[in-house]
Enzyme design. Structure first.
Site, short mmCIF file in Angstrom:
data_model
loop_
_atom_site.label_atom_id
_atom_site.label_comp_id
_atom_site.label_asym_id
_atom_site.label_seq_id
_atom_site.Cartn_x
_atom_site.Cartn_y
_atom_site.Cartn_z
N HIS A 8 -15.91 0.85 24.21
CA HIS A 8 -15.67 2.28 24.15
C HIS A 8 -14.87 2.75 25.37
O HIS A 8 -14.75 3.94 25.61
CB HIS A 8 -16.99 3.06 24.05
CG HIS A 8 -17.66 2.92 22.71
ND1 HIS A 8 -18.39 1.81 22.37
CD2 HIS A 8 -17.67 3.73 21.63
CE1 HIS A 8 -18.85 1.97 21.12
NE2 HIS A 8 -18.42 3.11 20.66
N GLY A 11 -9.31 2.47 28.55
CA GLY A 11 -8.40 1.68 29.38
C GLY A 11 -8.42 0.22 28.96
O GLY A 11 -7.38 -0.42 28.79
N GLU A 39 -27.26 -0.70 24.34
CA GLU A 39 -27.63 -0.67 25.75
C GLU A 39 -27.32 -2.02 26.38
O GLU A 39 -27.67 -3.06 25.82
CB GLU A 39 -29.12 -0.35 25.87
CG GLU A 39 -29.41 0.63 27.01
CD GLU A 39 -30.89 0.73 27.31
OE1 GLU A 39 -31.24 0.62 28.49
OE2 GLU A 39 -31.66 0.90 26.34
N ASP A 68 -16.87 -7.71 28.99
CA ASP A 68 -17.70 -7.18 30.07
C ASP A 68 -17.04 -7.61 31.37
O ASP A 68 -16.74 -8.78 31.57
CB ASP A 68 -19.14 -7.68 30.00
CG ASP A 68 -20.08 -6.72 30.72
OD1 ASP A 68 -20.17 -5.55 30.28
OD2 ASP A 68 -20.67 -7.10 31.74
N GLY A 165 -10.19 2.63 35.92
CA GLY A 165 -11.30 2.17 36.74
C GLY A 165 -10.91 2.02 38.21
O GLY A 165 -10.35 2.93 38.82
N TYR A 166 -11.19 0.84 38.77
CA TYR A 166 -10.99 0.58 40.19
C TYR A 166 -9.58 0.09 40.52
O TYR A 166 -9.33 -0.33 41.65
CB TYR A 166 -12.00 -0.47 40.68
CG TYR A 166 -13.45 -0.04 40.65
CD1 TYR A 166 -14.15 0.21 41.83
CD2 TYR A 166 -14.14 0.09 39.45
CE1 TYR A 166 -15.48 0.58 41.82
CE2 TYR A 166 -15.49 0.47 39.42
CZ TYR A 166 -16.15 0.70 40.61
OH TYR A 166 -17.47 1.06 40.59
N ASP A 167 -8.65 0.12 39.58
CA ASP A 167 -7.29 -0.37 39.82
C ASP A 167 -6.62 0.20 41.08
O ASP A 167 -5.93 -0.54 41.78
CB ASP A 167 -6.41 -0.12 38.60
CG ASP A 167 -6.61 -1.16 37.52
OD1 ASP A 167 -7.13 -2.26 37.82
OD2 ASP A 167 -6.22 -0.89 36.36
N HIS A 192 -7.50 -10.57 35.55
CA HIS A 192 -8.72 -11.22 35.09
C HIS A 192 -8.81 -11.20 33.56
O HIS A 192 -9.21 -12.16 32.92
CB HIS A 192 -9.94 -10.51 35.69
CG HIS A 192 -9.93 -9.02 35.54
ND1 HIS A 192 -8.82 -8.26 35.84
CD2 HIS A 192 -10.87 -8.15 35.10
CE1 HIS A 192 -9.09 -6.99 35.60
NE2 HIS A 192 -10.32 -6.89 35.14
N ARG A 193 -8.38 -10.07 32.97
CA ARG A 193 -8.43 -9.93 31.51
C ARG A 193 -7.43 -10.87 30.85
O ARG A 193 -7.72 -11.54 29.86
CB ARG A 193 -8.16 -8.46 31.15
CG ARG A 193 -8.42 -8.09 29.71
CD ARG A 193 -8.67 -6.59 29.53
NE ARG A 193 -9.95 -6.22 30.11
CZ ARG A 193 -10.09 -5.53 31.25
NH1 ARG A 193 -9.03 -5.11 31.92
NH2 ARG A 193 -11.30 -5.27 31.72
P1 ITT Z 1 -17.48 -1.05 27.32
O1 ITT Z 1 -18.79 -1.65 27.73
O2 ITT Z 1 -17.60 -0.04 26.24
O3 ITT Z 1 -16.44 -2.08 27.03
P2 ITT Z 1 -17.48 -0.18 30.08
O4 ITT Z 1 -16.52 0.65 30.87
O5 ITT Z 1 -18.92 0.23 30.06
O6 ITT Z 1 -16.90 -0.25 28.59
P3 ITT Z 1 -18.19 -2.58 31.51
O7 ITT Z 1 -19.64 -2.37 31.33
O8 ITT Z 1 -17.65 -3.96 31.32
O9 ITT Z 1 -17.34 -1.67 30.54
O10 ITT Z 1 -17.80 -2.03 32.95
C1 ITT Z 1 -16.80 -2.62 33.66
C2 ITT Z 1 -16.19 -1.64 34.62
O11 ITT Z 1 -15.39 -2.41 35.53
C3 ITT Z 1 -15.23 -0.70 33.93
O12 ITT Z 1 -15.83 0.52 33.57
C4 ITT Z 1 -14.14 -0.52 34.99
O13 ITT Z 1 -14.43 0.53 35.85
C5 ITT Z 1 -14.19 -1.78 35.80
N1 ITT Z 1 -13.07 -2.60 35.39
C6 ITT Z 1 -13.07 -3.61 34.48
N2 ITT Z 1 -11.84 -4.10 34.31
C7 ITT Z 1 -11.04 -3.37 35.14
C8 ITT Z 1 -9.67 -3.37 35.40
O14 ITT Z 1 -8.84 -4.19 34.76
N3 ITT Z 1 -9.21 -2.51 36.28
C9 ITT Z 1 -10.02 -1.65 36.92
N4 ITT Z 1 -11.33 -1.55 36.71
C10 ITT Z 1 -11.84 -2.43 35.83
#
Ligand code: ITT
Length: 205
Positions: A8, A11, A39, A68, A165-167, A192-193
């Site tokens: 959900h 990004g 959850e 994740d 996110g933290y980019d 990483h992705r």
């Molecule tokens: P879903 O579980 O619905 O996929 P989420 O945002 O809750 O979404 P996560 O539990 O995996 O996903 O949380 C990982 C967090 O790590 C995410 O919210 C980002 O803030 C950060 N993150 C992951 N990949 C990132 C990226 O490529 N660049 C920056 N931040 C990243």
């Protein structure tokens, strides 16, 4: 067959779509299908990825792909790690107890990381890595897991608004721009992705 992205996070979904496009896969997202968000009760990236993938595979009766991911900071013993998303949840106090409304504030989260590093002193080790665990699940219960990683270091203040996110605070080794300052294609060359996707694609095709 059709593939559902069990995420959900817009990004992430945007990046996963771009990474799948060259293979002619046009996935549908869990949000588009109105699937519930399970959850995330796991204590590892793989456990949480599998919870999300199995939930979506059952809910949609399709193959599901979950992601994740998180930021692991060496000087913070790997934190925020599996709690990376939680660190961005805005905190509120209600009747003396801490609650969360589930809305996310990335500036707050990045500041929390920076604040903890600052407490450790000027010459603290600022190295960190992003990790991405992909889980694939089928409606019959079978599953596969793939892991990717990118090493780098943290910068402050945040720079750039291209990623999510933290980019804006992450600079990959060998680069001088943050992940927030580079185009999606440049991020996909080293992220990483993308690393986890390369393993997924090598296994599937
Ligand atoms: P879903 O579980 O619905 O996929 P989420 O945002 O809750 O979404 P996560 O539990 O995996 O996903 O949380 C990982 C967090 O790590 C995410 O919210 C980002 O803030 C950060 N993150 C992951 N990949 C990132 C990226 O490529 N660049 C920056 N931040 C990243």
């Amino acid at each position: 067959g059709k593939l559902v992205i069990a995420s959900h996070n817009q990004g992430k979904v945007r990046e996963i779509r771009a990474l799948l496009a060259p293979y002619g896969i046009e996935p549908i997202s869990a949000a588009e299908l109105n699937l519930p968000e399970p959850e995330e009760t796991g204590t590892t990236f793989a456990e949480n990825a599998l919870i999300k993938a199995h939930s979506a595979a059952k809910g949609a009766n399709m193959v599901a792909l979950a992601d994740d991911s998180g930021l692991c900071v060496t000087s913070l013993g790997g934190a925020p790690g599996v709690y990376t998303a939680d660190w961005a949840e805005e905190e509120f106090f209600h009747a003396g107890k801490r609650t969360t409304d589930g809305s996310r504030n990335w500036y707050l989260a990045m500041g929390k990381v920076e604040g903890r590093l600052a407490q450790l002193g000027m010459d603290v080790d600022r190295s960190a890595f992003f990790t991405c665990t992909l889980a694939l699940a089928w409606p019959d219960g079978s599953e596969r897991v793939f892991e990717g990683r990118v090493n780098g270091s943290l910068t402050w203040p945040p720079r750039g608004d291209k990623g999510f996110g933290y980019d804006p605070v992450f600079v990959a080794n060998g680069m001088d721009k943050t992940f927030g300052e580079i185009d999606p294609d440049a991020k996909h060359a080293i992220s990483h992705r993308a690393d986890a996707f390369a393993k997924f694609i090598a296994d599937m095709f």
